[in-house]
Design an enzyme around this catalytic site. Structure first.
Site, PDB file in Angstrom:
ATOM      1  N   ASN A 296      18.064  53.920   1.225  1.00  0.00           N
ATOM      2  CA  ASN A 296      18.779  53.001   0.349  1.00  0.00           C
ATOM      3  C   ASN A 296      18.788  51.589   0.941  1.00  0.00           C
ATOM      4  OD1 ASN A 296      20.480  51.800  -1.450  1.00  0.00           O
ATOM      5  ND2 ASN A 296      22.140  53.270  -1.239  1.00  0.00           N
TER       6      ASN A 296
ATOM      7  N   GLU B 290      24.820  60.336   0.330  1.00  0.00           N
ATOM      8  CA  GLU B 290      25.606  60.802  -0.818  1.00  0.00           C
ATOM      9  C   GLU B 290      27.103  60.579  -0.586  1.00  0.00           C
ATOM     10  OE1 GLU B 290      21.677  62.456  -0.768  1.00  0.00           O
ATOM     11  OE2 GLU B 290      23.273  62.604   0.730  1.00  0.00           O
TER      12      GLU B 290
ATOM     13  N   MET C 235      27.081  55.930  15.774  1.00  0.00           N
ATOM     14  CA  MET C 235      27.197  56.287  14.362  1.00  0.00           C
ATOM     15  C   MET C 235      28.201  55.378  13.659  1.00  0.00           C
ATOM     16  SD  MET C 235      25.004  58.688  14.164  1.00  0.00           S
ATOM     17  CE  MET C 235      25.340  59.280  12.497  1.00  0.00           C
ATOM     18  N   GLY C 236      27.912  55.084  12.384  1.00  0.00           N
ATOM     19  CA  GLY C 236      28.860  54.368  11.545  1.00  0.00           C
ATOM     20  C   GLY C 236      28.847  52.863  11.696  1.00  0.00           C
TER      21      GLY C 236
ATOM     22  N   PRO D 231      17.203  54.479  14.730  1.00  0.00           N
ATOM     23  CA  PRO D 231      16.630  55.749  14.257  1.00  0.00           C
ATOM     24  C   PRO D 231      17.559  56.422  13.251  1.00  0.00           C
ATOM     25  CG  PRO D 231      16.520  55.577  16.650  1.00  0.00           C
ATOM     26  CD  PRO D 231      17.399  54.473  16.180  1.00  0.00           C
ATOM     27  N   ARG D 232      16.951  57.124  12.299  1.00  0.00           N
ATOM     28  CA  ARG D 232      17.738  57.762  11.245  1.00  0.00           C
ATOM     29  C   ARG D 232      18.604  58.892  11.786  1.00  0.00           C
ATOM     30  NH1 ARG D 232      19.970  57.092   6.220  1.00  0.00           N
ATOM     31  NH2 ARG D 232      20.113  59.061   5.124  1.00  0.00           N
TER      32      ARG D 232
END
Length: 422
Positions: free
Chosen positions: A334, A60, A308-309, A267-268
């Site tokens: 997504n 989001e 991350m990122g 991994p999520r």
């Protein structure tokens, strides 16, 4: 009904706190900033007009990018406040906006916590992303005369049935929104059927199509890919429990045809990084973790992305992308980031969280459906053997994105029409 809901929420607080503790064991960031979850947030100057945007987590937050850009251009004298519910969402806000917006966690849906939050932040109006429907939050904003917009709203048939069980509470809540900007006409119809004011529900499109990836991601990807050499690369992104095994089994089959294949395993959730790396090593793959900072030589068979990122960068390095969360009944994730980079996309059968987008891509040939490790392997072999097919799918994907853009401008026009500045 709302009183019963609030009472049950109070009674559930011990369980909610235990869940925070449990999640904190896996992801220590959940141990921090608990007062914010009860509305104890830093006050903002009353003289500073605030626009508040709530984005529950990373996906989001990403979808807010065109909206935030438009708000800052249209309301230059306002300060933007973004709230999230997860630490990963919080980190993404900080990385995307680097101090240009304010951030805190949204409090739990308890009247006293919401009141405390609204008193400290005093937003001029609020925008709730997707379908974060919290009865006390909506009601408290209504009582404090703070217009609320439900933006980029989606409502599956299954979710609509769930809300229908509490039809009076749902209808009352939906009527308190200034307006609802639904993603599709089907979403629009479902919100109206649940009791939203007919004229206040608009089908504006999906903000997630307004994707704009930084040029630095492609530049970094080219540098990384050059170090790997001329070898086929595929990515399994945002995987969940039960999916890594399927992906690793498929990769073993693909390696029979492409011995120098490199799998990027992402991994999520950060708390699953260790497990994913352990599974890869247990399966016999020469495995490297991104966080180790070592070169990824040709002997490395699986690179676990445990930072991350960086997902856009690694999407740009791959030849084919598999979207996780779709091989198990999680609902998928997504697929627009790899699509925007012109990469062919594979998805499992469980994509109900992104049903309309994924169906568009499947129907147009920009994405392909795979159900198990065997189908993943066979489809991967076909695509890696055919550069023209990969390029055609990539171009089709980019075309799909371009045809579906414009939601942010439609949303901003509705905000300007419905919300009068104080």
């Amino acid at each position: 009904m709302k009183a019963i809901y609030t009472l049950l929420f109070h009674l559930a607080l011990p369980l909610i706190l235990l869940r925070l503790l449990w999640r904190g064991i896996k992801a220590p960031a959940y141990f921090h900033r608990w007062p914010e979850r009860f509305g104890k947030v830093a006050a903002m100057p009353a003289s500073q007009p605030i626009i508040w945007v709530h984005a529950v987590s990373v996906g989001e937050v990403e979808a807010t990018r065109p909206l935030i850009s438009g708000l800052r251009a249209s309301y230059p004298e306002h300060r933007i406040l973004i709230t999230t519910m997860t630490p990963t969402g919080s980190e993404r806000v900080k990385k995307l906006y680097t101090g240009e917006v304010d951030h805190c966690y949204l409090p739990y849906d308890l009247p006293f916590a919401i009141r405390r939050f609204l008193k400290a932040k005093h937003p001029e109006f609020g925008i709730i992303m997707e379908t974060e429907l919290w009865p006390n939050l909506v009601d408290q904003c209504h009582q404090h005369h703070i217009p609320l917009v439900l933006a980029n709203a989606r409502l599956s048939a299954r979710s609509a049935k769930g809300y229908q069980r509490f039809s009076k509470l749902t209808a009352q809540m939906l009527k308190q929104f200034c307006f609802i900007a639904a993603q599709t006409q089907e979403d629009q119809q479902r919100f109206r059927a649940l009791g939203a004011e007919y004229a206040d529900v608009h089908a504006t499109g999906n903000l997630k199509f307004e994707i704009s990836l930084p040029a630095s991601a492609t530049e970094q990807a080219e540098a990384i890919r050059s170090m790997w050499g001329n070898r086929p690369v595929w990515i399994a992104a945002s995987t969940h429990e039960g999916e890594e095994e399927l992906v690793l089994n498929a990769s073993r089959k693909v390696r029979a045809e492409f011995p120098d294949l490199l799998l990027l395993l992402v991994p999520r959730h950060p708390e699953r990084f260790d497990r994913a790396a352990a599974l890869s090593r247990k399966a016999g793959f020469k495995t490297l973790r991104r966080s180790e900072g070592k070169p990824c030589g040709r002997d490395i068979e699986v690179l676990v992305i445990d930072t991350m990122g960086e997902l856009p960068t690694f999407y740009a390095t791959c030849d084919v992308a598999l979207i996780g969360g779709s091989l198990i009944p999680h609902g998928g994730h997504n697929l627009l980031e790899p699509a925007a980079l012109g990469r062919p996309v594979l998805t499992g059968p469980h994509f109900f969280n992104f049903n309309e987008i994924t169906k568009q891509f499947l129907d147009s040939g920009a994405a392909m459906l795979v159900r198990d490790s065997h189908e993943i392997a066979q489809t991967m072999i076909t695509l890696l053997s055919n550069a023209e097919q990969r390029a055609s799918m990539g171009q089709t994907a980019i075309g799909q994105i371009q045809r579906n853009q414009g939601a942010s401008m439609r949303l901003l026009n509705l905000i300007k029409r419905h919300i009068k500045q104080a």
